[in-house]
Enzyme design. Sequence first.
Site, PDB file in Angstrom:
ATOM      1  N   GLN A  50      11.221   6.304  73.817  1.00  0.00           N
ATOM      2  CA  GLN A  50      12.583   6.230  74.072  1.00  0.00           C
ATOM      3  C   GLN A  50      12.777   6.799  75.270  1.00  0.00           C
ATOM      4  OE1 GLN A  50      15.635   7.415  70.913  1.00  0.00           O
ATOM      5  NE2 GLN A  50      15.247   9.631  72.096  1.00  0.00           N
ATOM      6  N   SER A  98      13.766  14.842  61.534  1.00  0.00           N
ATOM      7  CA  SER A  98      14.972  14.650  60.331  1.00  0.00           C
ATOM      8  C   SER A  98      14.357  14.113  59.196  1.00  0.00           C
ATOM      9  CB  SER A  98      16.159  14.069  60.889  1.00  0.00           C
ATOM     10  OG  SER A  98      16.829  14.700  61.963  1.00  0.00           O
ATOM     11  N   HIS A 106      15.495  19.840  67.770  1.00  0.00           N
ATOM     12  CA  HIS A 106      16.971  19.407  68.285  1.00  0.00           C
ATOM     13  C   HIS A 106      17.531  20.869  68.907  1.00  0.00           C
ATOM     14  CE1 HIS A 106      17.233  16.631  64.930  1.00  0.00           C
ATOM     15  NE2 HIS A 106      17.322  15.660  65.904  1.00  0.00           N
ATOM     16  N   HIS A 156      17.162  20.253  63.389  1.00  0.00           N
ATOM     17  CA  HIS A 156      15.955  21.021  63.102  1.00  0.00           C
ATOM     18  C   HIS A 156      15.863  22.023  64.352  1.00  0.00           C
ATOM     19  CE1 HIS A 156      13.680  18.126  65.131  1.00  0.00           C
ATOM     20  NE2 HIS A 156      14.013  16.956  64.071  1.00  0.00           N
ATOM     21  N   VAL A 205       8.290  19.872  69.093  1.00  0.00           N
ATOM     22  CA  VAL A 205       8.503  21.264  68.374  1.00  0.00           C
ATOM     23  C   VAL A 205       7.733  20.722  67.052  1.00  0.00           C
ATOM     24  CG1 VAL A 205       9.835  22.919  67.431  1.00  0.00           C
ATOM     25  CG2 VAL A 205      10.415  22.253  69.442  1.00  0.00           C
ATOM     26  N   LYS A 253       9.045  13.999  71.881  1.00  0.00           N
ATOM     27  CA  LYS A 253       8.694  13.399  70.522  1.00  0.00           C
ATOM     28  C   LYS A 253       8.810  11.976  70.594  1.00  0.00           C
ATOM     29  CE  LYS A 253       8.566  13.253  65.882  1.00  0.00           C
ATOM     30  NZ  LYS A 253       9.810  12.469  65.371  1.00  0.00           N
ATOM     31  N   ASP A 254       9.912  11.592  71.163  1.00  0.00           N
ATOM     32  CA  ASP A 254      10.300  10.095  71.085  1.00  0.00           C
ATOM     33  C   ASP A 254       9.954   9.538  72.338  1.00  0.00           C
ATOM     34  OD1 ASP A 254      11.871   9.403  68.550  1.00  0.00           O
ATOM     35  OD2 ASP A 254      12.444  11.648  69.313  1.00  0.00           O
TER      36      ASP A 254
HETATM   37  P1  AMP Z   1      17.336  12.263  66.870  1.00  0.00           P
HETATM   38  O1  AMP Z   1      18.407  13.202  66.078  1.00  0.00           O
HETATM   39  O2  AMP Z   1      16.164  12.017  65.834  1.00  0.00           O
HETATM   40  O3  AMP Z   1      17.707  11.023  67.472  1.00  0.00           O
HETATM   41  O4  AMP Z   1      16.855  13.207  67.952  1.00  0.00           O
HETATM   42  C1  AMP Z   1      17.541  13.706  69.067  1.00  0.00           C
HETATM   43  C2  AMP Z   1      16.886  14.208  70.211  1.00  0.00           C
HETATM   44  O5  AMP Z   1      15.963  15.356  69.715  1.00  0.00           O
HETATM   45  C3  AMP Z   1      15.699  13.125  70.721  1.00  0.00           C
HETATM   46  O6  AMP Z   1      16.005  13.426  72.023  1.00  0.00           O
HETATM   47  C4  AMP Z   1      14.501  13.665  69.992  1.00  0.00           C
HETATM   48  O7  AMP Z   1      13.322  13.303  70.852  1.00  0.00           O
HETATM   49  C5  AMP Z   1      14.585  15.167  70.025  1.00  0.00           C
HETATM   50  N1  AMP Z   1      13.604  15.602  68.987  1.00  0.00           N
HETATM   51  C6  AMP Z   1      13.348  15.251  67.733  1.00  0.00           C
HETATM   52  N2  AMP Z   1      12.220  15.896  66.901  1.00  0.00           N
HETATM   53  C7  AMP Z   1      11.944  16.503  68.163  1.00  0.00           C
HETATM   54  C8  AMP Z   1      10.982  17.529  68.111  1.00  0.00           C
HETATM   55  N3  AMP Z   1      10.206  17.808  67.232  1.00  0.00           N
HETATM   56  N4  AMP Z   1      10.667  18.152  69.207  1.00  0.00           N
HETATM   57  C9  AMP Z   1      11.396  18.058  70.231  1.00  0.00           C
HETATM   58  N5  AMP Z   1      12.603  17.151  70.566  1.00  0.00           N
HETATM   59  C10 AMP Z   1      12.908  16.613  69.202  1.00  0.00           C
END
Ligand code: AMP
Length: 287
Positions: free
Chosen positions: A153, A186, A37, A34, A176, A149-150
Amino acid sequence: MQVLRTVSETRAAVRALRAGGRSIGFVPTMGALHEGHLSLVRAAKAGSGAVVVSIFVNPTQFGPNEDFAQYPRTFEADCAALEREGVDLVFAPAAEEMYAPDASTFVDVEGVSGRLDGASRPGHFRGVATVVAKLLNIVGPDRAFFGQKDAAQVAVLKRMVRDLNLPVELVVCPIVREPDGLAMSSRNRYLSAEERRQALVLHRALNEVQRMAESGVTAARDLIATAEAVLAGEPAVRVDYCKIVDPDTLEDVADVQNGVLVAVAAFAGTTRLIDNLVLPSAHHDLS
Ligand code: AMP
């Protein structure tokens, strides 16, 4: 844009990208991409020569009763979006490529890994730290991009990079949001229309904390009570945690004068949502 499935091909392709004198920016993801990412991809593109994105739904970071099997997989659309962004290389391994059947080496970032999401999801951050360490070893980027967001992490991974002297700079990018304030995830696609509406309470609670903090309230206890009161206004949403912590150690703090993380996790239906706010905030739109 190259799409590669194996470690050896990826190592060779990164070597070739580097041979042209380019530095490497890396964005690890689990796919179902999204705008959150894509914001990381754009940051990587702005700051580095070549951009590598991984798409890997990492089994070791999911608990036995979590959503590994249901986790959205939208590989074709993800690749199309990454191609539009001008990404150079996508590394999308199968689980068997990443983990030998008898793999027995893990990265455990003690302490922080047991706080916030780590307290609710035992073993989650061991899985995250292990896969990110492996991905960094495979790709060997100069910079790796993660979302605020995380936030827990980020704390775990910063500590891992420091403690293991990994030769990479971590870059943390802002959250975002959807136009109505919901943090993009996601997992948002799991939400029913009713749950989607209820989920907005996380952002409302954080906004109220920010407003109070900007009006001079510094006691974490008072700010948490306010957030909990806002969250209680949406009784269908079950709060997992609502905490104010040091952003590096994830330990509770008593007041918010020195840069803190306000973090909330809650379930809308069966979907676990997280959101957070850093105080004092760099900017605010309250008059
Ligand atoms: P994921 O696919 O959920 O493991 O996320 C991959 C990366 O995208 C991680 O570093 C997340 O923190 C980042 N991410 C996920 N959602 C957002 C968001 N809404 N805003 C900024 N970064 C994000």
